[in-house]
Design a protein around this motif. Structure first.
Motif, PDB file in Angstrom:
ATOM      1  N   ALA A 167      -3.561  19.712  14.262  1.00 57.08           N
ATOM      2  CA  ALA A 167      -2.618  18.621  14.517  1.00 57.08           C
ATOM      3  C   ALA A 167      -3.026  17.357  13.772  1.00 57.08           C
ATOM      4  O   ALA A 167      -2.168  16.646  13.232  1.00 57.08           O
ATOM      5  CB  ALA A 167      -2.530  18.348  16.013  1.00 57.08           C
ATOM      6  N   ALA A 168      -4.319  17.064  13.714  1.00 55.22           N
ATOM      7  CA  ALA A 168      -4.782  15.888  12.983  1.00 55.22           C
ATOM      8  C   ALA A 168      -4.521  16.034  11.489  1.00 55.22           C
ATOM      9  O   ALA A 168      -4.109  15.073  10.826  1.00 55.22           O
ATOM     10  CB  ALA A 168      -6.269  15.666  13.247  1.00 55.22           C
ATOM     11  N   THR A 169      -4.724  17.217  10.943  1.00 55.79           N
ATOM     12  CA  THR A 169      -4.470  17.461   9.521  1.00 55.79           C
ATOM     13  C   THR A 169      -2.990  17.317   9.205  1.00 55.79           C
ATOM     14  O   THR A 169      -2.614  16.624   8.250  1.00 55.79           O
ATOM     15  CB  THR A 169      -4.965  18.859   9.122  1.00 55.79           C
ATOM     16  OG1 THR A 169      -6.356  18.972   9.442  1.00 55.79           O
ATOM     17  CG2 THR A 169      -4.755  19.117   7.648  1.00 55.79           C
TER      18      THR A 169
ATOM     19  N   VAL B 225       1.732  14.139   7.189  1.00 58.97           N
ATOM     20  CA  VAL B 225       3.025  13.526   7.491  1.00 58.97           C
ATOM     21  C   VAL B 225       2.953  12.015   7.279  1.00 58.97           C
ATOM     22  O   VAL B 225       3.864  11.413   6.709  1.00 58.97           O
ATOM     23  CB  VAL B 225       3.480  13.873   8.922  1.00 58.97           C
ATOM     24  CG1 VAL B 225       4.663  13.020   9.350  1.00 58.97           C
ATOM     25  CG2 VAL B 225       3.824  15.345   9.018  1.00 58.97           C
ATOM     26  N   GLY B 226       1.869  11.396   7.723  1.00 58.11           N
ATOM     27  CA  GLY B 226       1.704   9.965   7.507  1.00 58.11           C
ATOM     28  C   GLY B 226       1.606   9.621   6.033  1.00 58.11           C
ATOM     29  O   GLY B 226       2.192   8.634   5.575  1.00 58.11           O
TER      30      GLY B 226
ATOM     31  N   ARG C 213       2.869  11.352   3.562  1.00 55.75           N
ATOM     32  CA  ARG C 213       4.203  11.556   2.987  1.00 55.75           C
ATOM     33  C   ARG C 213       5.123  10.394   3.332  1.00 55.75           C
ATOM     34  O   ARG C 213       5.921   9.942   2.504  1.00 55.75           O
ATOM     35  CB  ARG C 213       4.787  12.861   3.511  1.00 55.75           C
ATOM     36  CG  ARG C 213       6.141  13.164   2.968  1.00 55.75           C
ATOM     37  CD  ARG C 213       6.629  14.512   3.467  1.00 55.75           C
ATOM     38  NE  ARG C 213       8.013  14.684   3.083  1.00 55.75           N
ATOM     39  CZ  ARG C 213       8.871  15.387   3.775  1.00 55.75           C
ATOM     40  NH1 ARG C 213       8.496  15.986   4.871  1.00 55.75           N
ATOM     41  NH2 ARG C 213      10.116  15.494   3.365  1.00 55.75           N
ATOM     42  N   HIS C 214       5.021   9.887   4.546  1.00 62.24           N
ATOM     43  CA  HIS C 214       5.879   8.799   5.002  1.00 62.24           C
ATOM     44  C   HIS C 214       5.607   7.507   4.234  1.00 62.24           C
ATOM     45  O   HIS C 214       6.528   6.774   3.907  1.00 62.24           O
ATOM     46  CB  HIS C 214       5.686   8.601   6.507  1.00 62.24           C
ATOM     47  CG  HIS C 214       6.601   7.586   7.100  1.00 62.24           C
ATOM     48  ND1 HIS C 214       7.936   7.817   7.283  1.00 62.24           N
ATOM     49  CD2 HIS C 214       6.372   6.329   7.532  1.00 62.24           C
ATOM     50  CE1 HIS C 214       8.489   6.744   7.820  1.00 62.24           C
ATOM     51  NE2 HIS C 214       7.564   5.833   7.975  1.00 62.24           N
ATOM     52  N   TYR C 215       4.346   7.209   3.967  1.00 66.58           N
ATOM     53  CA  TYR C 215       3.969   5.969   3.309  1.00 66.58           C
ATOM     54  C   TYR C 215       3.617   6.151   1.829  1.00 66.58           C
ATOM     55  O   TYR C 215       3.005   5.279   1.230  1.00 66.58           O
ATOM     56  CB  TYR C 215       2.781   5.335   4.032  1.00 66.58           C
ATOM     57  CG  TYR C 215       3.154   4.812   5.396  1.00 66.58           C
ATOM     58  CD1 TYR C 215       3.945   3.681   5.525  1.00 66.58           C
ATOM     59  CD2 TYR C 215       2.713   5.451   6.548  1.00 66.58           C
ATOM     60  CE1 TYR C 215       4.295   3.206   6.763  1.00 66.58           C
ATOM     61  CE2 TYR C 215       3.060   4.977   7.795  1.00 66.58           C
ATOM     62  CZ  TYR C 215       3.854   3.848   7.895  1.00 66.58           C
ATOM     63  OH  TYR C 215       4.195   3.383   9.123  1.00 66.58           O
ATOM     64  N   TRP C 216       4.011   7.266   1.227  1.00 65.59           N
ATOM     65  CA  TRP C 216       3.603   7.559  -0.148  1.00 65.59           C
ATOM     66  C   TRP C 216       4.092   6.500  -1.139  1.00 65.59           C
ATOM     67  O   TRP C 216       3.362   6.090  -2.029  1.00 65.59           O
ATOM     68  CB  TRP C 216       4.084   8.932  -0.576  1.00 65.59           C
ATOM     69  CG  TRP C 216       3.698   9.219  -1.988  1.00 65.59           C
ATOM     70  CD1 TRP C 216       4.527   9.307  -3.056  1.00 65.59           C
ATOM     71  CD2 TRP C 216       2.380   9.395  -2.498  1.00 65.59           C
ATOM     72  NE1 TRP C 216       3.807   9.549  -4.187  1.00 65.59           N
ATOM     73  CE2 TRP C 216       2.477   9.600  -3.875  1.00 65.59           C
ATOM     74  CE3 TRP C 216       1.121   9.398  -1.918  1.00 65.59           C
ATOM     75  CZ2 TRP C 216       1.377   9.809  -4.685  1.00 65.59           C
ATOM     76  CZ3 TRP C 216       0.018   9.609  -2.726  1.00 65.59           C
ATOM     77  CH2 TRP C 216       0.152   9.810  -4.083  1.00 65.59           C
ATOM     78  N   ARG C 217       5.317   6.033  -1.007  1.00 64.08           N
ATOM     79  CA  ARG C 217       5.833   5.039  -1.946  1.00 64.08           C
ATOM     80  C   ARG C 217       5.040   3.734  -1.864  1.00 64.08           C
ATOM     81  O   ARG C 217       4.771   3.106  -2.883  1.00 64.08           O
ATOM     82  CB  ARG C 217       7.306   4.768  -1.680  1.00 64.08           C
ATOM     83  CG  ARG C 217       8.180   5.897  -2.142  1.00 64.08           C
ATOM     84  CD  ARG C 217       9.635   5.521  -2.096  1.00 64.08           C
ATOM     85  NE  ARG C 217      10.430   6.644  -2.566  1.00 64.08           N
ATOM     86  CZ  ARG C 217      11.646   6.884  -2.182  1.00 64.08           C
ATOM     87  NH1 ARG C 217      12.242   6.083  -1.332  1.00 64.08           N
ATOM     88  NH2 ARG C 217      12.303   7.923  -2.646  1.00 64.08           N
ATOM     89  N   ARG C 218       4.685   3.318  -0.678  1.00 65.42           N
ATOM     90  CA  ARG C 218       3.880   2.096  -0.540  1.00 65.42           C
ATOM     91  C   ARG C 218       2.498   2.280  -1.156  1.00 65.42           C
ATOM     92  O   ARG C 218       1.984   1.402  -1.830  1.00 65.42           O
ATOM     93  CB  ARG C 218       3.721   1.720   0.925  1.00 65.42           C
ATOM     94  CG  ARG C 218       4.958   1.167   1.531  1.00 65.42           C
ATOM     95  CD  ARG C 218       4.665   0.680   2.921  1.00 65.42           C
ATOM     96  NE  ARG C 218       5.872   0.216   3.568  1.00 65.42           N
ATOM     97  CZ  ARG C 218       5.918  -0.294   4.762  1.00 65.42           C
ATOM     98  NH1 ARG C 218       4.814  -0.425   5.464  1.00 65.42           N
ATOM     99  NH2 ARG C 218       7.050  -0.695   5.281  1.00 65.42           N
ATOM    100  N   ILE C 219       1.889   3.422  -0.912  1.00 65.97           N
ATOM    101  CA  ILE C 219       0.550   3.689  -1.445  1.00 65.97           C
ATOM    102  C   ILE C 219       0.599   3.775  -2.964  1.00 65.97           C
ATOM    103  O   ILE C 219      -0.214   3.167  -3.661  1.00 65.97           O
ATOM    104  CB  ILE C 219      -0.022   4.990  -0.842  1.00 65.97           C
ATOM    105  CG1 ILE C 219      -0.243   4.830   0.657  1.00 65.97           C
ATOM    106  CG2 ILE C 219      -1.314   5.392  -1.535  1.00 65.97           C
ATOM    107  CD1 ILE C 219      -0.531   6.122   1.378  1.00 65.97           C
TER     108      ILE C 219
END
Length: 64
Positions: free
Chosen positions: A37-39, A44-45, A47-53
């Motif tokens: 679940a942590a992996t 997911v996190g 992927r969600h923030y990929w554009r910002r990163i």
């Protein structure tokens, strides 16, 4: 915290008795499920923030 609280906490740690505990087979599967679940949550996190990163990393320029 008061000094009495600290002394009491240290006393409880020093004079505690050893625990007679065991790990049953369910503990291993629960640990594996938590790691999975942590992996997945990390991916997911990411992927969600990929554009910002990616934008943050691209905006860095080396200055001479």
């Amino acid at each position: 915290m008061s000094a009495g609280t600290v002394v009491a906490a240290i006393g409880f740690m020093l004079w505690s008795t050893p625990a007679s505990a065991y790990l049953d087979p369910g503990e291993g599967s629960m640990l594996a499920q938590a790691m999975f679940a942590a992996t997945v949550g990390g991916f997911v996190g990411l992927r969600h923030y990929w554009r910002r990163i990616a934008g943050f990393l691209r905006s860095k320029k080396i200055r001479d």
